[in-house]
Design an enzyme around this catalytic site. Structure first.
Site, PDB file in Angstrom:
ATOM      1  N   VAL A  91       0.830  -1.201   0.000  1.00 22.97           N
ATOM      2  CA  VAL A  91       0.000   0.000   0.000  1.00 22.97           C
ATOM      3  C   VAL A  91       0.868   1.256   0.000  1.00 22.97           C
ATOM      4  O   VAL A  91       0.585   2.221  -0.714  1.00 22.97           O
ATOM      5  CB  VAL A  91      -0.956  -0.002   1.210  1.00 22.97           C
ATOM      6  CG1 VAL A  91      -1.621   1.363   1.382  1.00 22.97           C
ATOM      7  CG2 VAL A  91      -2.017  -1.081   1.043  1.00 22.97           C
ATOM      8  N   GLU A  92       1.929   1.240   0.780  1.00 23.96           N
ATOM      9  CA  GLU A  92       2.743   2.442   0.932  1.00 23.96           C
ATOM     10  C   GLU A  92       3.521   2.803  -0.332  1.00 23.96           C
ATOM     11  O   GLU A  92       3.547   3.972  -0.737  1.00 23.96           O
ATOM     12  CB  GLU A  92       3.720   2.269   2.103  1.00 23.96           C
ATOM     13  CG  GLU A  92       3.055   2.234   3.466  1.00 23.96           C
ATOM     14  CD  GLU A  92       2.451   3.571   3.864  1.00 23.96           C
ATOM     15  OE1 GLU A  92       2.790   4.596   3.250  1.00 23.96           O
ATOM     16  OE2 GLU A  92       1.625   3.578   4.788  1.00 23.96           O
ATOM     17  N   THR A  93       4.161   1.828  -0.958  1.00 22.25           N
ATOM     18  CA  THR A  93       5.064   2.159  -2.076  1.00 22.25           C
ATOM     19  C   THR A  93       4.965   1.201  -3.261  1.00 22.25           C
ATOM     20  O   THR A  93       5.826   1.237  -4.140  1.00 22.25           O
ATOM     21  CB  THR A  93       6.531   2.164  -1.598  1.00 22.25           C
ATOM     22  OG1 THR A  93       6.881   0.861  -1.108  1.00 22.25           O
ATOM     23  CG2 THR A  93       6.753   3.197  -0.514  1.00 22.25           C
ATOM     24  N   TYR A 148      -7.535   3.438   5.085  1.00 27.70           N
ATOM     25  CA  TYR A 148      -6.189   2.884   4.948  1.00 27.70           C
ATOM     26  C   TYR A 148      -6.096   1.525   5.629  1.00 27.70           C
ATOM     27  O   TYR A 148      -5.603   0.550   5.045  1.00 27.70           O
ATOM     28  CB  TYR A 148      -5.168   3.842   5.551  1.00 27.70           C
ATOM     29  CG  TYR A 148      -3.755   3.284   5.606  1.00 27.70           C
ATOM     30  CD1 TYR A 148      -2.892   3.432   4.534  1.00 27.70           C
ATOM     31  CD2 TYR A 148      -3.305   2.577   6.725  1.00 27.70           C
ATOM     32  CE1 TYR A 148      -1.608   2.901   4.575  1.00 27.70           C
ATOM     33  CE2 TYR A 148      -2.030   2.047   6.777  1.00 27.70           C
ATOM     34  CZ  TYR A 148      -1.185   2.215   5.705  1.00 27.70           C
ATOM     35  OH  TYR A 148       0.076   1.677   5.730  1.00 27.70           O
TER      36      TYR A 148
END
Length: 332
Positions: A121-123, A309
């Site tokens: 999800v982050e990168t 999120y």
């Protein structure tokens, strides 16, 4: 933070002073540097040179004014992160770094698929590590974004401390528009508190060392109380429409399962009545969905303070686990 309409964003940019000013020449920055030098023993000359080299970026202010979890409904947000290509990439990442992921799960007690999903999800597993110099992002938000200036001044201080501690070039680290760094997108205070040298090479490198990134994400979750016992979130139905007022009241687990069950939440009979919980409403394509959040869901929101999120991370984790297990069976 509510997303600002385009005209409002433009107005903020026009009214914000010093759009191209040298940060180190501004009186409020001078005062900040004087305090920083006195409290932490920095060279005043070095601090001035770093802030002189920092650049204001208007695109950073535009981006932080309308983050995806505020501007998009759940079904669109989910479509970004719980997508087939990201699931496949997650399985590939897990298989490539299986030994490290297993070791992190063993040491920290955090589910392997959750570690992988957070990085996804982050990168997107390192594909998008950020396009801004961290010094530019934090300086812009510390001195030209009054709404959260106090927070970002704190993060700028943390960044300067980590640069000194690690012997880094202050202009080299890259990150997001909010100054988040590396595979797991740690802000500087999180890096200093939770990043680990997981491969024991003497350096905590979350930018290029995937082992350190994996271990650091696992350590963050462990330090914030991940339990791994029972579900983190459950889809539920409401018998009592009045419960809609309880949904999305906040991220804290303000209710018990028993109380919510008694008020008309359906599908949670198997859960301990004294478990702490919160109720969330998510906008799906064909109407609202209701989700019961439990302890580990709350832990995910400590990483990013957004219910969307957390739900995206947990749903991506479930899909990555399912496909990973299926691929292992087919390979066997």
């Amino acid at each position: 933070m509510k997303a600002l309409p385009t005209l409002a964003v433009a107005t903020v940019l026009l009214l914000t002073p010093h759009a191209t000013a040298d940060y180190a020449s501004r009186p409020e920055v001078q005062a900040y540097l004087d305090d920083l030098s006195a409290r932490h023993g920095f060279s005043r000359q070095w601090l001035s040179s770093v802030l002189t080299g920092a650049e204001r970026k208007d695109s950073i202010i535009e981006a932080i004014s309308r983050p995806a979890e505020k501007a998009k409904p759940w079904h669109e947000y989910r479509g970004i992160f719980v997508a087939d290509d990201r699931i496949v990439a997650g399985v590939d990442f897990w298989r490539e770094h299986g030994g490290t992921v297993a070791a992190a799960q063993e040491q920290y007690g955090v589910a392997a698929e959750v570690i992988v999903a957070v990085i996804g999800v982050e990168t997107y597993f390192g594909r998008y590590l950020g396009r801004y110099r961290v010094i530019d992002a934090l300086s812009t938000l510390a001195f030209d974004y009054p709404r959260r200036a106090r927070f970002f001044k704190g993060e700028l201080t943390e960044f300067l401390l980590l640069v000194r501690e690690g012997g880094h070039d202050p202009f080299a680290p890259m990150g997001s528009y909010a100054g988040a760094m590396g595979y797991g997108q740690f802000i500087p205070s999180s890096y200093r508190a939770y990043a680990v040298d997981f491969d024991a090479d003497g350096v905590r490198d979350i930018w290029t060392n995937k082992a350190d990134a994996i271990g650091s994400v696992a350590n963050y979750f462990a330090r914030h109380g991940w339990r791994g016992q029972g579900p983190a979130v459950l889809r539920v139905e409401l018998e009592n429409p009045a419960l809609d007022e309880v949904a999305n009241a906040g991220l804290e687990l303000e209710h018990t399962v028993g109380a919510l069950r008694d008020q008309g939440v359906v599908g949670i009979d198997a859960l301990p009545a004294d478990s702490r919980a919160a109720l969330f409403r998510m906008q799906a394509v064909d109407g609202d969905e209701y989700w019961l959040a439990l302890h580990d869901f709350y832990v995910v929101t400590r990483y990013n303070r957004s219910a969307m999120y957390a739900l995206a991370v947990l749903q991506l984790a479930t899909e990555i686990r399912r496909h990973f297990d299926a691929s292992a069976v087919s390979d066997g």
